[in-house]
Design an enzyme around this catalytic site. Structure first.
Site, PDB file in Angstrom:
ATOM      1  N   LYS A  51      40.526  -7.850  -7.092  1.00  0.00           N
ATOM      2  CA  LYS A  51      39.526  -7.274  -7.999  1.00  0.00           C
ATOM      3  C   LYS A  51      40.200  -6.830  -9.302  1.00  0.00           C
ATOM      4  CE  LYS A  51      36.678  -6.256  -4.069  1.00  0.00           C
ATOM      5  NZ  LYS A  51      36.267  -5.343  -2.994  1.00  0.00           N
ATOM      6  N   GLN A  95      36.037   0.805  -1.457  1.00  0.00           N
ATOM      7  CA  GLN A  95      36.476  -0.303  -0.602  1.00  0.00           C
ATOM      8  C   GLN A  95      36.286   0.069   0.877  1.00  0.00           C
ATOM      9  OE1 GLN A  95      37.595  -3.414  -1.735  1.00  0.00           O
ATOM     10  NE2 GLN A  95      37.422  -3.964   0.421  1.00  0.00           N
ATOM     11  N   ASP A 118      28.479  -2.575  -5.804  1.00  0.00           N
ATOM     12  CA  ASP A 118      28.446  -3.252  -4.500  1.00  0.00           C
ATOM     13  C   ASP A 118      27.017  -3.374  -3.975  1.00  0.00           C
ATOM     14  OD1 ASP A 118      30.634  -4.413  -3.341  1.00  0.00           O
ATOM     15  OD2 ASP A 118      31.444  -2.556  -2.484  1.00  0.00           O
TER      16      ASP A 118
END
Ligand code: NAD
Length: 280
Positions: A51, A95, A118
């Site tokens: 990322k 994460q 997300d």
């Protein structure tokens, strides 16, 4: 069989996103992504590195906040609150998986929905379910991008998703429904799985079991999307028995070099969307 080449599709998409990032920067808006990485999960370290690299490739800001395995819920929540308030941060990504002891759903619910790149916040989940605008989770968005980029017919077709997770299975099913597919979700309690999968014009495997989908489960000519990432001792394999399914399928995404590449790309797209939204 046509290979759904995630690497190539991602390269094309990243070139497009780079132009968009440059246009934003020329207006004085530097998009920024903040990643919260708690603990030492080895796969998470790799994902976060990818990322960061994608942000570098687009020339946008990225910051990674590393928290120890033992971080408290209160400390993690304080960090999310700080990032919510930081005007230089457009996107926040926590994460997963989180270390034991942290309340995942509570933490995700704290993220400002507009910064939730997300797409896991209940506001964004609700928007997706009710057909409103919101942040769409990256892996499902990447799956749809692959299908559309390859010109796979969707409207009116039978789509079967194996897996009902909040991260992949459920949102993918909703996106396929949005494209007017007739959607079936299969899961660990599904009876006669093969009868369902053999009807699928579009088959998405998000199970997490190496080579779970075998050729006899696939309708000839179907578009098969392999979401699985399984680390066996020797290699990284998907949820689809690639060699044999390739003999039957019309389209097939490989692992590695398939959906995973698209996921990072869609994260970048969501970050730019959030930055554009901020600038309005
Ligand atoms: P999960 O473990 O949360 O969900 C797996 C699903 O598979 C469950 O809903 C379960 O009901 C179903 N399942 C299990 N056994 C089954 C069986 N025998 N028959 C039918 N269904 C069965 O996993 P997840 O988070 O949805 O991830 C799935 C896979 O996708 C994993 O390998 C994960 O690593 C991978 N993944 C890849 C990406 C990417 O970017 N490519 C992103 C997220 C997840």
């Amino acid at each position: 069989m046509r290979l759904l080449d995630g690497k190539q599709m991602a390269e094309e998409k990243m070139a497009e996103l780079k132009t968009q990032a440059e246009a934003l920067k020329s207006r004085g808006i530097v998009p920024g992504l903040a990643v919260v990485l708690a603990g030492n999960d080895p796969a998470s370290q790799v994902y976060v590195r990818n990322k960061e690299k994608a942000c570098q490739a687009l020339g946008i800001r990225s910051e990674t906040h590393r928290l120890p395995e033992t971080v408290s819920q209160a400390e993690a929540e304080a960090l999310v609150a700080r990032l919510n308030a930081d005007p230089a941060v457009d996107g926040i990504l926590v994460q997963l998986p989180l270390p034991e002891g942290l309340d995942e759903s509570k933490l995700l619910q704290l993220i400002e929905p507009k910064k939730d790149v997300d797409g896991f916040h209940p506001v964004n989940v609700g928007a997706l379910a009710s057909g409103q605008q919101g942040m769409i989770p990256c892996t499902p968005k990447g799956i749809m991008h692959m299908l559309k980029a390859a010109g796979v017919p969707l409207a009116g077709k039978e789509a079967v998703v194996i897996g009902r997770s909040n991260i992949v299975g459920k949102p993918t099913a909703l996106l396929l429904l949005r494209e007017n597919c007739t959607v079936t979700i299969c899961h660990s309690k599904t009876e006669n799985l093969r009868e369902h999968t053999r009807r699928a014009d579009i088959l998405v495997a998000a199970v997490g079991k190496p080579r779970f989908v075998t050729a006899d489960m696939v309708k000839p000519g179907a578009a098969v999307i392999d979401v699985g990432i399984n680390r066996t001792e020797a290699e990284l394999v998907g949820d689809v028995d690639f060699e044999n399914v390739a003999q039957v399928a019309g389209y097939l995404s490989p692992v590695p070099g398939g959906v995973g590449k698209m996921t990072v790309c869609m994260l970048m797209e969501n970050t730019l969307l959030a930055a554009r939204e901020r600038s309005r």
